[in-house]
Design an enzyme around this catalytic site. Sequence first.
Site, PDB file in Angstrom:
ATOM      1  CD  GLU A   4      -3.128   0.905   2.118  1.00  0.00           C
ATOM      2  OE1 GLU A   4      -4.180   0.365   1.723  1.00  0.00           O
ATOM      3  OE2 GLU A   4      -2.969   1.297   3.298  1.00  0.00           O
TER       4      GLU A   4
ATOM      5  CG  HIS B 195       5.024 -28.952   5.025  1.00  0.00           C
ATOM      6  ND1 HIS B 195       5.424 -30.239   4.736  1.00  0.00           N
ATOM      7  CD2 HIS B 195       5.693 -28.587   6.142  1.00  0.00           C
ATOM      8  CE1 HIS B 195       6.298 -30.644   5.658  1.00  0.00           C
ATOM      9  NE2 HIS B 195       6.478 -29.658   6.518  1.00  0.00           N
TER      10      HIS B 195
ATOM     11  CE  LYS C  56     -11.369   2.537   1.111  1.00  0.00           C
ATOM     12  NZ  LYS C  56     -10.794   3.430   2.134  1.00  0.00           N
TER      13      LYS C  56
END
Length: 557
Positions: free
Chosen positions: A369, A400, A524
Amino acid sequence: MNNTLHHKASNNTANSARRSEYWPQLQQLAEQKWSLATLFAEDKARTTRFSAQAGAIYMDYSKQCVDETVLAGLLNLADSCDLQGRIEALLQGAMVNTSEQRAALHTALRLPATAELNVADQDVVADVHNSLAQVERLSQRIRSGTWRGFSGKAITDVVNIGVGGSDLGPLMAATALDEWADTDIVVHFVSNMDGSQLDNLLKRLNAETTLFIISSKSFGTVDTLSNAKTALSWLLATATLRAGTQDSVLRRHFIGISANSDKMSAWGIHPEHQLQLWEWVGGRFSLWSAIGLALAIRIGMPQFKALLAGAHSMDEHFANADFADNLPVLLGLLAVWNSTFLQIHAHTVLPYDGRLSYLPSYLTQLEMESNGKSVTHSGEHIDYDTCPILWGEIGSNAQHAFYQLLHQGTQHVSCDFIACVRHYSDEAQNASLQHQHELSLANCLAQSRVLAFGNDTLAAVTIACDADKYKHYRGNQPSTTLLIDELTPHSLGALVALYEHKVYVMASIWDINPFDQWGVEMGKEMAETVYQALQQDSNSQFDTSTEQLLQHIRRLS
């Protein structure tokens, strides 16, 4: 505002990295065929020269694809960008956030009360410590049982409702430092907009003894306020049955943390239970502020202050250490070398300590960001690579999951290995725990070794791979290893501040602003438009894909 520092911080394009003579030199060096195995074979003292320490943090970057010439070029590049001036500008409150015309004063959040810092006629240190005093008063009331819910019962659970920096920072730190908790009060964290997190949590909580912290810098974030509204409805449903009132519920069960006191008041947060943020604190840098209230409740204010002191110690190191020994500077320059010059476009953070399970997520926001930008301070489009894609996981789990790609995939990835030297020191009687800790350390060192040297680590492996190409380990994946003496509030504070300053170093070289985040805003705004279309079931004028998806949702709703 200090106009001289403003000039240094934002009008430095004449000496930008791209125009520096050292930039093309580093580009030429990057075109060489770099071999970590060769670098180590030719320099037996390499590890001594390519390591540094600050307090409890030891950094070994000898497994990075650099030599003395590259390091000198990077340090010269930093000087040509006036990195020292930019550091001073940051720490002294200059307007380093140029697109929003303000300072970025997260380092002021951990200054001691005796320090002096005035910005635009504002006594920043006094304001910060007044806020910390309020955090201490409220947290102590909750921890001592003095704070009571609407039915008169003491608080047993605290739910932090936030998103982004208002969630990731306190969540990461509370998880890392939970062994320092000295209260039975449990803290929970809710961030997901769809309500599933909150719904599952509310089924397990007692409304009479649950306190909610609404953390939102703007107090307008839809994710946070939608969860807060649901929490209030849940409380009122119970309180009504017991003859409680909405005013009593709001006063006894909600604390607000925001830079917008008017919106907190309009929502119903009692003035005495409003904690202040400031516009000069970005959400992803706000852990050190009142945003850390949930953490202070869990571990106590003395330990929260130790976290601040650890961060401040790294601030001091960043400000005063020679760049050749400066951990944030070195970490940042290496990141620039990898991403911009070596074209390594992915970076992973691998803590070999379960307590740091949320650190990769926290750093993902902090770096991407902040530095996911493509224009300079002056608005010029960038023609070089900036922030890499970052992700991570606890090392043992990652082994893993995605180490297959690290060892044998086609992508080059740089890595940060993080481990604590001491753990379970008070558990001497439990040999099994100590054994597990040593296994974790061994895996951390082994994986970085194989990533660096591949088949050359073991002669037997090399022989086997000659016959079976499926077992070939190419090596030459660069990594840095950070060893922390032991995980404490102080050392965690220093570690997080180290990465904050790393981000600033990278941004300074790239000539970008790491303190805004305009890239998240349009989504947004569009979400509100789509939401209205979804609610009104009316004809809209979106692209055909969005229209088709809306129609599908409407058919099934």
